[in-house]
Design a protein around this motif. Structure first.
Motif, short mmCIF file in Angstrom:
data_model
loop_
_atom_site.label_atom_id
_atom_site.label_comp_id
_atom_site.label_asym_id
_atom_site.label_seq_id
_atom_site.Cartn_x
_atom_site.Cartn_y
_atom_site.Cartn_z
N SER A 159 55.66 45.52 45.31
CA SER A 159 54.99 45.09 44.02
C SER A 159 55.76 43.86 43.29
CB SER A 159 54.30 45.98 43.36
OG SER A 159 56.15 46.38 42.72
N SER B 117 48.02 39.84 36.14
CA SER B 117 47.78 40.63 37.25
C SER B 117 48.87 41.40 38.40
CB SER B 117 47.40 39.22 37.55
OG SER B 117 48.17 38.71 37.86
N VAL C 71 50.16 42.16 42.41
CA VAL C 71 49.76 42.12 44.30
C VAL C 71 50.75 43.09 44.62
CG1 VAL C 71 49.26 39.65 44.24
CG2 VAL C 71 51.79 40.09 43.58
N ARG D 64 51.43 46.33 48.03
CA ARG D 64 51.63 46.91 49.00
C ARG D 64 51.85 48.31 48.92
NH1 ARG D 64 54.15 47.67 54.14
NH2 ARG D 64 55.91 45.97 53.82
N ARG E 7 46.76 46.52 51.12
CA ARG E 7 47.35 45.33 50.12
C ARG E 7 46.50 45.54 49.30
NH1 ARG E 7 49.19 43.92 55.12
NH2 ARG E 7 50.67 43.55 56.41
N LEU F 240 45.02 43.44 45.39
CA LEU F 240 45.09 42.36 44.36
C LEU F 240 44.36 43.16 43.26
CD1 LEU F 240 45.70 39.59 43.16
CD2 LEU F 240 43.63 38.51 44.78
#
Length: 696
Positions: free
Chosen positions: A429, A445, A447, A449, A495, A497
């Motif tokens: 992450s 923000s 991202v 998995r 995944r 976002l």
């Protein structure tokens, strides 16, 4: 896949004694009135805080630990975190832990029966949801049988909860496999004394709950202890088909927490708890002769005992070391179907280091878990092998960097999990948060998995889920459909976002907004057709064939909002909303993951809290859930809007009365249909409950 639970367990006599007929509301009022005759001492008040004491600035400064294992201000967290406080729980007057979770945006909660609940975050709401990691004080409570939570078997008294931290979205880099759609961390109150207290609750359908708590600080003020006990009975619901459902629930729990400061740098925290529950139910037994399925009354018993501990030591140079351990024993059963017993041991070490002047905070560690179980099926299916010993391990690391100005924060994390059925999997992450010149605005923000690994039930159980009568699908014989190891296994991955913003305008208004997109690849699909057909002659000629699981893809995207508005010192308005959209991309026509059926496209909540006087508060809570399910599969549930009313009166410093009415303004209806194998859908009806809390 149904969990294996054991039969022939006896509940505590105090729980069995609650099995009485339904009581009229007048009798409930007399019961609570009699409880008020208890002598009240001179302890701290039993009421909740006045709204004027709950400033938005203080709420944004609340420190949370679930996002990255280390305490950080809620306003600075680069994740969609929502905190439900002890005051929120008290003011709403809710009776169960899943109901509390409805306060958070994006959390879908539906009642399956008197004591059973379906809970999901961003979809996957069902009895056996398996993409949500649930923790109590950082200890995972998911069942290895299906990688989900049996909510009815976990009794955390609401009065013992300090706060609940809810992370929406993947958190596998911090909490490991199965933290796919979110994490719920229930943080209980510290062992800081608190005196003695009692709680009595009664509902107009005859449900009762009795709770006691006691605590004391140690003489040298180096710690304290806290103990609690609770017994309850939930009366049977109304069945959708008419009459009374076979779903009454009884439960009991007792726990003890001890905290001790060993020296200036070392602190010990020990917790022990025992839990018992019995849930009545009706199962559909699959048979290979007409009518091919049979309703069988049953009951689920579950016993659990655990001991957990945490030892924290502050080292020199801004470093700290934490050692946690867990020993747990469980046994349970579903009469006439399955029996189980298991033993679990878990050990984890974690170190945190903040190099002076670097802006970095480093956290790393690892853990081992040993799980041993014995599962035996008594009815439709079997476990092969019946006994398993499973050893899992994990390693994790995280770096949280803060710029010199404190306005920019970057957090990178990686976790490696090795599980018995999933092998070795990595979950990374990366998150950024930025505060521009306006101190009251945070943009962030992330991202990430996360993975969900196959469970013991998916890999080893062979369970009959349906029978296809002869003549259908071109078969001259009945076909018994199994969910089995022959169905195939899929290690699911997501995944994600996420983009978020938090904004506060003075002491009156705060807004939290999140845009998200989850891409599941792979996701387990059930394709059309069966596999592994085998001819059997007993009890009469039929075919056994297995469902198949194949990998496919899916996507969920949406918007989540929460708004907190204090227009007056005595008035608070809270709004939360979640709008979601699901798409499936199966590998072949006819494949189905049921993702869209388990994802309401809209969840809305509006709660108004008013202090009518310094001692009397009123809460008005309106909730809306969009339609779920599908008419083609018989699981359709129409959109539903309900009203809850709760009032709380501090009679004195030591006595508080609460009155709550729920599910008002809506027709009686099913909230969600049960999973395959459980036959009775139940009606959610309006209800009224009374509660008395006394400190003595």
């Amino acid at each position: 896949m149904k969990p294996a639970l054991q039969d022939r367990l006896c509940l505590h006599p105090a729980v069995r004694s609650l099995s009485r007929p339904r009581l009229p509301l007048s009798m409930l009022a007399l019961l609570l009135g009699a409880g008020l005759s208890l002598q009240a001492g001179a302890q701290s008040g039993a009421g909740v805080k006045a709204l004027a004491e709950l400033s938005l600035e203080d709420l944004m400064r609340v420190e949370v630990v679930s996002a990255g294992r280390e305490a950080e201000r809620l306003a600075d967290v680069a994740a969609p975190v929502f905190v439900i406080t002890r005051d929120d729980i008290a003011r709403t007057g809710v009776r169960s832990l899943p109901e509390v979770l409805r306060l958070a945006p994006g959390v879908d909660v539906a009642r399956l029966s008197a004591g059973r609940w379906a809970v999901g975050v961003r979809g996957d709401t069902g009895r056996f949801s398996n993409k949500l990691q649930v923790l109590v004080d950082g200890r995972s409570i998911y069942s290895p049988l299906f990688s989900g939570v049996l909510w009815e078997t976990h009794q955390v008294p609401l009065g013992e909860i300090e706060r609940i931290e809810i992370i929406r979205g993947p958190a596998g880099a911090v909490w490991g496999a199965n933290a796919v759609n979110g994490v719920i961390n229930i943080i209980t109150r510290p062992a800081d004394g608190g005196g003695r207290a009692a709680r009595i609750e009664a509902v107009d359908d005859g449900s009762l709950r009795l709770g006691l708590r006691a605590g004391q600080r140690l003489d040298d003020d180096a710690g304290g202890w806290r103990a609690h006990a609770q017994v309850e009975r939930q009366s049977a619901s109304e069945a959708q088909a008419g009459g009374q459902a076979h779903d009454a629930t009884r439960a009991a729990t007792a726990g003890l927490r001890l905290e001790r400061r060993i020296d200036a740098r070392t602190r010990l925290d020990l917790q022990a708890q025992v839990e018992q529950s019995r849930v009545e139910d009706t199962r559909l037994r699959q048979i290979v002769r007409p009518p091919y399925r049979q309703e069988v009354p049953t009951h689920q018993d579950y016993d659990r005992a655990y001991l957990s501990g945490a030892l924290e030591h502050r080292l020199h140079g801004g470093s700290s070391l934490k050692l946690t351990g867990l020993l747990m024993a469980e046994q349970g059963g579903e009469a006439g179907f399955v029996q189980m017993r298991s033993r679990t041991a878990d050990l984890e070490v974690e170190q945190s280091w903040r190099p002076e002047g670097s802006g970095h905070q480093l956290t790393w560690g690892g853990g081992l878990r040993h799980h041993r179980d014995h599962n035996e099926s008594l009815g439709d299916g079997s476990f092969t092998p019946a006994r398993r010993e499973m050893n899992d391990w994990r390693l994790f690391a995280q770096d949280r960097w803060t710029s010199d100005s404190g306005r920019l924060v970057a957090v990178g994390g990686l976790r490696v999990d090795h599980t018995f059925f999933g092998g070795t999997r990595t979950q990374p992450s990366l998150a950024l948060s930025w505060r521009p010149s306006d101190e009251n605005l945070t943009l962030w923000s992330s991202v990430s998995r996360a993975v969900r690994v196959p469970s013991r039930g998916e890999n080893d159980a062979n369970v009959a889920v349906a029978v296809i009568p002869p003549g259908q699908m071109g078969n001259p014989l009945p076909v018994r459909v199994l969910a089995s190891s022959a169905s195939g296994q899929v290690v699911e991955s997501v995944r994600a976002l996420q983009l978020g913003a938090r904004r506060r305008w003075g002491e009156q208004l705060a807004l939290d907004a999140v845009l998200f997109r989850h891409d599941y690849d792979p996701l387990s699909f059930n394709p059309a057709g069966l596999t592994g057909a085998e001819l059997l002659m007993f009890p009469q000629p039929h075919l056994d064939a297995s469902l198949r699981r194949v990998p496919g893809r899916a996507r969920v995207s949406g918007l989540e909002l929460s708004l907190d508005w204090h227009p007056l010192p005595s008035l608070r308005q809270q709004f939360s909303g979640a709008w979601s959209r699901g798409e499936e991309f199966p590998a072949a026509a006819g494949d189905s993951a049921r993702l869209r059926e388990r994802l309401p496209t809209r969840l809305l909540s509006w709660r108004t809290s008013i202090d009518l006087t310094p001692h009397l508060g009123l809460d008005v809570w309106v909730r809306h859930t969009a339609a779920r399910g599908s008419a083609s599969t018989g699981t359709r549930v129409d959109a539903r809007t309900v009203l809850d009313l709760s009032t709380r009166w501090a009679v004195s410093r030591d006595v508080t009365l609460s009155l709550r009415a729920w599910n008002l303004g809506a027709a009686k209806a099913v909230e969600i249909h049960p999973d395959l194998g459980y036959s009775q859908a139940v009606i959610s009806s309006p209800g009224v409950g009374l509660r008395a809390e006394m400190i003595f």
